[in-house]
Design a protein around this motif. Structure first.
Motif, short mmCIF file in Angstrom:
data_model
loop_
_atom_site.label_atom_id
_atom_site.label_comp_id
_atom_site.label_asym_id
_atom_site.label_seq_id
_atom_site.Cartn_x
_atom_site.Cartn_y
_atom_site.Cartn_z
N LEU A 1 0.84 -1.20 0.00
CA LEU A 1 0.00 0.00 0.00
C LEU A 1 0.88 1.25 0.00
O LEU A 1 0.62 2.19 -0.75
CB LEU A 1 -0.95 0.00 1.20
N ARG A 2 1.90 1.24 0.81
CA ARG A 2 2.80 2.41 0.86
C ARG A 2 3.48 2.60 -0.51
O ARG A 2 3.57 3.72 -1.01
CB ARG A 2 3.83 2.22 1.96
N LYS A 3 3.95 1.53 -1.12
CA LYS A 3 4.58 1.60 -2.45
C LYS A 3 3.57 2.10 -3.49
O LYS A 3 3.90 2.96 -4.32
CB LYS A 3 5.10 0.22 -2.84
N PHE A 4 2.35 1.58 -3.42
CA PHE A 4 1.30 1.99 -4.35
C PHE A 4 1.02 3.50 -4.23
O PHE A 4 0.89 4.20 -5.23
CB PHE A 4 0.02 1.19 -4.07
N LEU A 5 0.98 4.00 -3.01
CA LEU A 5 0.75 5.43 -2.79
C LEU A 5 1.93 6.26 -3.30
O LEU A 5 1.72 7.31 -3.93
CB LEU A 5 0.50 5.70 -1.31
N ASP B 1 -7.59 4.63 -5.90
CA ASP B 1 -7.89 3.55 -6.85
C ASP B 1 -7.78 2.20 -6.15
O ASP B 1 -6.74 1.56 -6.18
CB ASP B 1 -6.90 3.64 -8.02
N LEU B 2 -8.87 1.79 -5.51
CA LEU B 2 -8.86 0.52 -4.77
C LEU B 2 -8.54 -0.65 -5.68
O LEU B 2 -7.71 -1.49 -5.34
CB LEU B 2 -10.21 0.30 -4.08
N MET B 3 -9.17 -0.72 -6.84
CA MET B 3 -8.89 -1.84 -7.74
C MET B 3 -7.45 -1.80 -8.24
O MET B 3 -6.82 -2.85 -8.40
CB MET B 3 -9.87 -1.85 -8.92
N GLY B 4 -6.91 -0.64 -8.46
CA GLY B 4 -5.50 -0.53 -8.85
C GLY B 4 -4.59 -1.09 -7.78
O GLY B 4 -3.63 -1.81 -8.08
N TYR B 5 -4.89 -0.77 -6.51
CA TYR B 5 -4.10 -1.31 -5.41
C TYR B 5 -4.22 -2.83 -5.36
O TYR B 5 -3.21 -3.54 -5.29
CB TYR B 5 -4.54 -0.69 -4.09
N LEU B 6 -5.44 -3.35 -5.41
CA LEU B 6 -5.63 -4.80 -5.32
C LEU B 6 -5.00 -5.53 -6.50
O LEU B 6 -4.48 -6.63 -6.35
CB LEU B 6 -7.12 -5.13 -5.21
#
Length: 131
Positions: A48-52, A105-110
């Motif tokens: 999550l941190r990397k995604f952000l 972007d929840l789906m992007g994270y998942l």
């Protein structure tokens, strides 16, 4: 009758119409409770941190009790991705309570986890929706 008109939505519930000013899919912020099994989402907190960071939303994590709280600079909050949040992770489960804006972007994270259709294993609950 479909949701676009009036009619029955489920047992004991009747849909009367959309609230004035409501536009489906458009919101100001909401609270998202996310539960991810570690078997399907390894290192979900770090991911999550990397995604952000890849979305140019720099955050820091601060340990509080058994979990972590996001420290989010005001400049990052203005991006309307992540406004506040806290996470915990143990051997079996990652849980998060995130206050997100319309650009999260929840789906992007998942989908950032390896493996096909991992998102099917996630549990997401939305509350405190602000229009």
């Amino acid at each position: 009758m479909g949701v676009g008109g009036c009619g029955s939505v489920g047992e004991g519930v009747r849909f009367l119409g959309w609230m004035e000013g409501f536009e489906p899919g458009v919101f100001g912020q909401m609270t998202l409770r996310l539960t991810l099994p570690a078997a399907h989402f390894p290192e979900a907190g770090a991911q999550l941190r990397k995604f952000l960071q890849e979305a140019y939303v720099p955050v820091n994590l601060r340990r509080v009790g058994a979990g972590y709280v996001f420290d989010i600079p005001e400049k990052a909050r203005k991006k309307k991705v992540l406004l506040a949040g806290e996470v915990t992770q143990d051997e079996t489960t990652f849980t998060a309570r995130l206050v997100v804006g319309p650009k999260f972007d929840l789906m992007g994270y998942l989908r950032s986890f390896p493996g096909p259709e991992r998102w099917r294993e996630a549990r997401a609950e939305v509350s405190e929706l602000q229009i």
